[in-house]
Design a protein around this motif. Structure first.
Motif, PDB file in Angstrom:
ATOM      1  N   ALA A 265       0.829  -1.204   0.000  1.00 55.03           N
ATOM      2  CA  ALA A 265       0.000   0.000   0.000  1.00 55.03           C
ATOM      3  C   ALA A 265       0.863   1.253   0.000  1.00 55.03           C
ATOM      4  CB  ALA A 265      -0.937  -0.008   1.202  1.00 55.03           C
ATOM      5  N   GLY A 266       1.957   1.231   0.757  1.00 59.90           N
ATOM      6  CA  GLY A 266       2.867   2.365   0.751  1.00 59.90           C
ATOM      7  C   GLY A 266       3.518   2.563  -0.611  1.00 59.90           C
ATOM      8  N   ARG A 267       3.946   1.477  -1.218  1.00 61.85           N
ATOM      9  CA  ARG A 267       4.575   1.572  -2.537  1.00 61.85           C
ATOM     10  C   ARG A 267       3.589   2.044  -3.601  1.00 61.85           C
ATOM     11  NH1 ARG A 267       9.149  -1.682  -4.118  1.00 61.85           N
ATOM     12  NH2 ARG A 267      10.494  -2.104  -2.326  1.00 61.85           N
ATOM     13  N   LEU A 268       2.346   1.557  -3.528  1.00 66.09           N
ATOM     14  CA  LEU A 268       1.346   1.962  -4.506  1.00 66.09           C
ATOM     15  C   LEU A 268       0.998   3.446  -4.325  1.00 66.09           C
ATOM     16  CD1 LEU A 268      -0.558   1.216  -6.817  1.00 66.09           C
ATOM     17  CD2 LEU A 268      -2.227   0.457  -5.109  1.00 66.09           C
ATOM     18  N   ALA A 269       0.857   3.876  -3.067  1.00 69.08           N
ATOM     19  CA  ALA A 269       0.575   5.291  -2.811  1.00 69.08           C
ATOM     20  C   ALA A 269       1.701   6.159  -3.358  1.00 69.08           C
ATOM     21  CB  ALA A 269       0.389   5.532  -1.318  1.00 69.08           C
ATOM     22  N   THR A 317     -16.215  -1.575  -9.022  1.00 69.43           N
ATOM     23  CA  THR A 317     -16.093  -1.427 -10.473  1.00 69.43           C
ATOM     24  C   THR A 317     -14.711  -1.810 -10.975  1.00 69.43           C
ATOM     25  OG1 THR A 317     -15.500   0.918 -10.221  1.00 69.43           O
ATOM     26  CG2 THR A 317     -17.830   0.394 -10.584  1.00 69.43           C
ATOM     27  N   GLY A 318     -13.695  -1.607 -10.186  1.00 67.90           N
ATOM     28  CA  GLY A 318     -12.324  -1.936 -10.575  1.00 67.90           C
ATOM     29  C   GLY A 318     -11.505  -2.186  -9.335  1.00 67.90           C
ATOM     30  N   LEU A 319     -10.191  -2.123  -9.474  1.00 69.32           N
ATOM     31  CA  LEU A 319      -9.314  -2.350  -8.334  1.00 69.32           C
ATOM     32  C   LEU A 319      -9.392  -1.167  -7.368  1.00 69.32           C
ATOM     33  CD1 LEU A 319      -6.281  -3.782 -10.290  1.00 69.32           C
ATOM     34  CD2 LEU A 319      -7.655  -5.032  -8.616  1.00 69.32           C
ATOM     35  N   ALA A 320      -9.568  -1.460  -6.088  1.00 70.44           N
ATOM     36  CA  ALA A 320      -9.701  -0.423  -5.078  1.00 70.44           C
ATOM     37  C   ALA A 320      -8.804  -0.753  -3.886  1.00 70.44           C
ATOM     38  CB  ALA A 320     -11.150  -0.292  -4.622  1.00 70.44           C
ATOM     39  N   PHE A 321      -8.205   0.292  -3.317  1.00 66.40           N
ATOM     40  CA  PHE A 321      -7.283   0.117  -2.199  1.00 66.40           C
ATOM     41  C   PHE A 321      -7.469   1.250  -1.197  1.00 66.40           C
ATOM     42  CE2 PHE A 321      -5.405  -1.597  -6.019  1.00 66.40           C
ATOM     43  CZ  PHE A 321      -4.960  -2.848  -5.635  1.00 66.40           C
ATOM     44  N   GLU A 337      -4.857  -1.191 -13.604  1.00 68.97           N
ATOM     45  CA  GLU A 337      -4.261  -2.513 -13.400  1.00 68.97           C
ATOM     46  C   GLU A 337      -2.779  -2.512 -13.711  1.00 68.97           C
ATOM     47  OE1 GLU A 337      -4.644  -6.935 -15.351  1.00 68.97           O
ATOM     48  OE2 GLU A 337      -6.512  -5.896 -14.846  1.00 68.97           O
ATOM     49  N   HIS A 338      -2.372  -1.776 -14.756  1.00 73.53           N
ATOM     50  CA  HIS A 338      -0.953  -1.795 -15.124  1.00 73.53           C
ATOM     51  C   HIS A 338      -0.089  -1.156 -14.024  1.00 73.53           C
ATOM     52  CE1 HIS A 338      -0.671   2.519 -16.182  1.00 73.53           C
ATOM     53  NE2 HIS A 338      -1.893   2.375 -16.665  1.00 73.53           N
ATOM     54  N   THR A 339      -0.644  -0.182 -13.309  1.00 73.56           N
ATOM     55  CA  THR A 339       0.095   0.427 -12.199  1.00 73.56           C
ATOM     56  C   THR A 339       0.238  -0.557 -11.045  1.00 73.56           C
ATOM     57  OG1 THR A 339      -0.744   2.621 -12.798  1.00 73.56           O
ATOM     58  CG2 THR A 339       0.147   2.362 -10.571  1.00 73.56           C
ATOM     59  N   VAL A 340      -0.845  -1.243 -10.721  1.00 73.05           N
ATOM     60  CA  VAL A 340      -0.810  -2.248  -9.655  1.00 73.05           C
ATOM     61  C   VAL A 340       0.195  -3.348 -10.003  1.00 73.05           C
ATOM     62  CG1 VAL A 340      -2.159  -3.989  -8.420  1.00 73.05           C
ATOM     63  CG2 VAL A 340      -3.180  -1.765  -8.965  1.00 73.05           C
ATOM     64  N   ALA A 341       0.149  -3.816 -11.242  1.00 66.84           N
ATOM     65  CA  ALA A 341       1.061  -4.880 -11.672  1.00 66.84           C
ATOM     66  C   ALA A 341       2.515  -4.415 -11.601  1.00 66.84           C
ATOM     67  CB  ALA A 341       0.712  -5.319 -13.089  1.00 66.84           C
ATOM     68  N   ALA A 342       2.770  -3.183 -12.009  1.00 62.29           N
ATOM     69  CA  ALA A 342       4.139  -2.668 -11.996  1.00 62.29           C
ATOM     70  C   ALA A 342       4.676  -2.582 -10.571  1.00 62.29           C
ATOM     71  CB  ALA A 342       4.188  -1.296 -12.669  1.00 62.29           C
ATOM     72  N   VAL A 343       3.830  -2.138  -9.638  1.00 64.21           N
ATOM     73  CA  VAL A 343       4.268  -2.048  -8.235  1.00 64.21           C
ATOM     74  C   VAL A 343       4.527  -3.440  -7.663  1.00 64.21           C
ATOM     75  CG1 VAL A 343       3.592  -1.332  -5.918  1.00 64.21           C
ATOM     76  CG2 VAL A 343       3.138   0.174  -7.862  1.00 64.21           C
ATOM     77  N   LEU A 344       3.650  -4.384  -7.969  1.00 61.92           N
ATOM     78  CA  LEU A 344       3.865  -5.761  -7.507  1.00 61.92           C
ATOM     79  C   LEU A 344       5.125  -6.346  -8.104  1.00 61.92           C
ATOM     80  CD1 LEU A 344       0.208  -7.132  -7.697  1.00 61.92           C
ATOM     81  CD2 LEU A 344       1.550  -6.848  -5.602  1.00 61.92           C
ATOM     82  N   ASP A 345       5.339  -6.122  -9.373  1.00 59.39           N
ATOM     83  CA  ASP A 345       6.542  -6.648 -10.033  1.00 59.39           C
ATOM     84  C   ASP A 345       7.820  -6.083  -9.423  1.00 59.39           C
ATOM     85  OD1 ASP A 345       5.433  -8.419 -11.900  1.00 59.39           O
ATOM     86  OD2 ASP A 345       5.032  -6.810 -13.346  1.00 59.39           O
ATOM     87  N   ALA A 346       7.744  -4.850  -8.925  1.00 57.72           N
ATOM     88  CA  ALA A 346       8.931  -4.190  -8.376  1.00 57.72           C
ATOM     89  C   ALA A 346       9.203  -4.565  -6.924  1.00 57.72           C
ATOM     90  CB  ALA A 346       8.791  -2.670  -8.503  1.00 57.72           C
ATOM     91  N   MET A 347       8.249  -5.225  -6.267  1.00 55.26           N
ATOM     92  CA  MET A 347       8.450  -5.591  -4.860  1.00 55.26           C
ATOM     93  C   MET A 347       9.453  -6.717  -4.726  1.00 55.26           C
ATOM     94  SD  MET A 347       4.770  -5.318  -2.892  1.00 55.26           S
ATOM     95  CE  MET A 347       5.529  -5.794  -1.317  1.00 55.26           C
TER      96      MET A 347
END
Length: 352
Positions: A265-269, A317-321, A337-347
């Motif tokens: 959540a911190g990384r996504l923010a 309706t979509g991804l929510a955090f 979704e592409h932002t969420v995926a990019a953050v997950l990939d970078a973890m």
């Protein structure tokens, strides 16, 4: 390790009391050693003539209720948190002759308070329930607030009801019996409190940390009992956390998963420009302080996690955090979704 002989009853003047202010449905949360010995007093307040106690603890750790009592061994743990178990519980209540004027007591971790709470909400359309949470996770969060639920194969907590307890008795003596991993697991909910208004709880005595978490939750629940808005902040770190639980077949425990979800959540923010690098790093520092995991499991596939996160209750309706930001923690909907995926990939990942 389970301690076979529980400590003697404690002086109840040493107990902390936090009230969940919900009008005529309000109730106290008592915190401290020996809190469980208040059970008979609160059973008497319900007017119950008999009680069903569903317990994940040995008989010696379950106090007397003061009335005829059915004792049922709990199915503690996520695999047992099912509609089938709720149906079985209700059947046991009926066989015992429990009426809507009687009461139910849960003694166990968060999965026990969730399932027993739902059974109490459904049986005779609702009977009083008193929770005696025995894990740190349940004491600081799961037992307070009236959310009850069980899982489906599709996701966590998808079938449930709001059913406030009559009282919550957080006996810190129970925590002495926890294995080290289960104790650390409970800190997952304490760590996320750092980012939703509780302040920095690091270094405080455990009872103070529990009380701070309960007080924060009580204030949020009083303002928004049924998740219409502000209560969503309590789900900080939970969107990815719940997905990780499912993706690992619950190998990763709830608090551990929420801890990783808090780091995410911190990384996504940060990726969304809501907070700066220092605050992003603070998420990892706080989680690591409590000895919790900060990395994704090696085998957690990003597409699978995204699919599971789309089933989150906030995702209409979509991804929510729930994310940190200039106004504090709040729900952010329709995250790309592409932002969420990019953050997950970078973890970082745990070693396989």
């Amino acid at each position: 390790m389970i301690i076979a002989t529980p400590p003697a009853a404690a002086d109840n003047t040493a107990l902390r009391r936090i009230d969940v202010e919900l009008g005529d449905r309000g109730y106290p949360v008592l915190i401290g050693p020996g809190a469980r010995h208040e059970l008979a007093r609160f059973v008497a307040r319900t007017g119950a003539r008999r009680v069903a106690v569903v317990s994940a603890r040995p008989p010696a750790w379950v106090p007397e209720t003061g009335v005829p009592t059915l004792r049922v061994a709990a199915k503690d743990g996520e695999p047992g948190k099912s509609l089938a178990w709720v149906e079985e519980l209700c059947g046991r209540f009926a066989e015992f002759g429990l009426t809507r004027d009687d009461a139910v007591v849960s003694v166990g971790g968060g999965t026990t308070t969730d399932a027993v709470g739902l059974a109490a909400a459904l049986y005779h359309r609702g009977v009083p329930v008193i929770h005696l949470p025995t894990s740190l996770l349940a004491q600081v969060d799961a037992s307070v607030g009236g959310k009850t639920a069980v899982n489906l194969s599709h996701g966590k907590n998808l079938v449930g009801a709001y059913w406030q307890p009559t009282a919550v008795l957080c006996d810190t003596d129970y925590l002495e019996t926890l294995p080290p991993r289960e104790r650390v697991n409970g800190y997952g909910e304490i760590a996320r409190c750092h980012f939703i208004g509780a302040g920095d709880l690091r270094g405080l005595p455990l009872a103070d940390q529990i009380a701070a978490g309960v007080a924060l939750k009580a204030s949020v629940v009083a303002a928004d009992e049924r998740d219409s808005g502000p209560r969503h902040v309590l789900n900080y770190g939970h969107t990815l956390g719940h997905a990780l639980e499912r993706a690992t077949a619950f190998r990763l425990r709830h608090g551990e998963a929420v801890a990783v979800g808090t780091v995410f959540a911190g990384r996504l923010a940060g990726a969304l420009g809501r907070i700066g690098d220092t605050r992003v790093a603070e998420h990892t520092e706080v989680v690591a302080h409590y000895g919790l995991p900060t990395r994704l499991p090696a085998d957690a596939a990003v597409p699978d996690l995204i699919t599971l996160m789309r089933r989150d209750k906030k995702a209409t309706t979509g991804l929510a955090f729930v994310l940190d930001g200039p106004r504090g923690a709040e729900v952010v909907r329709d995250v790309a979704e592409h932002t969420v995926a990019a953050v997950l990939d970078a973890m970082p990942r745990e070693a396989s």
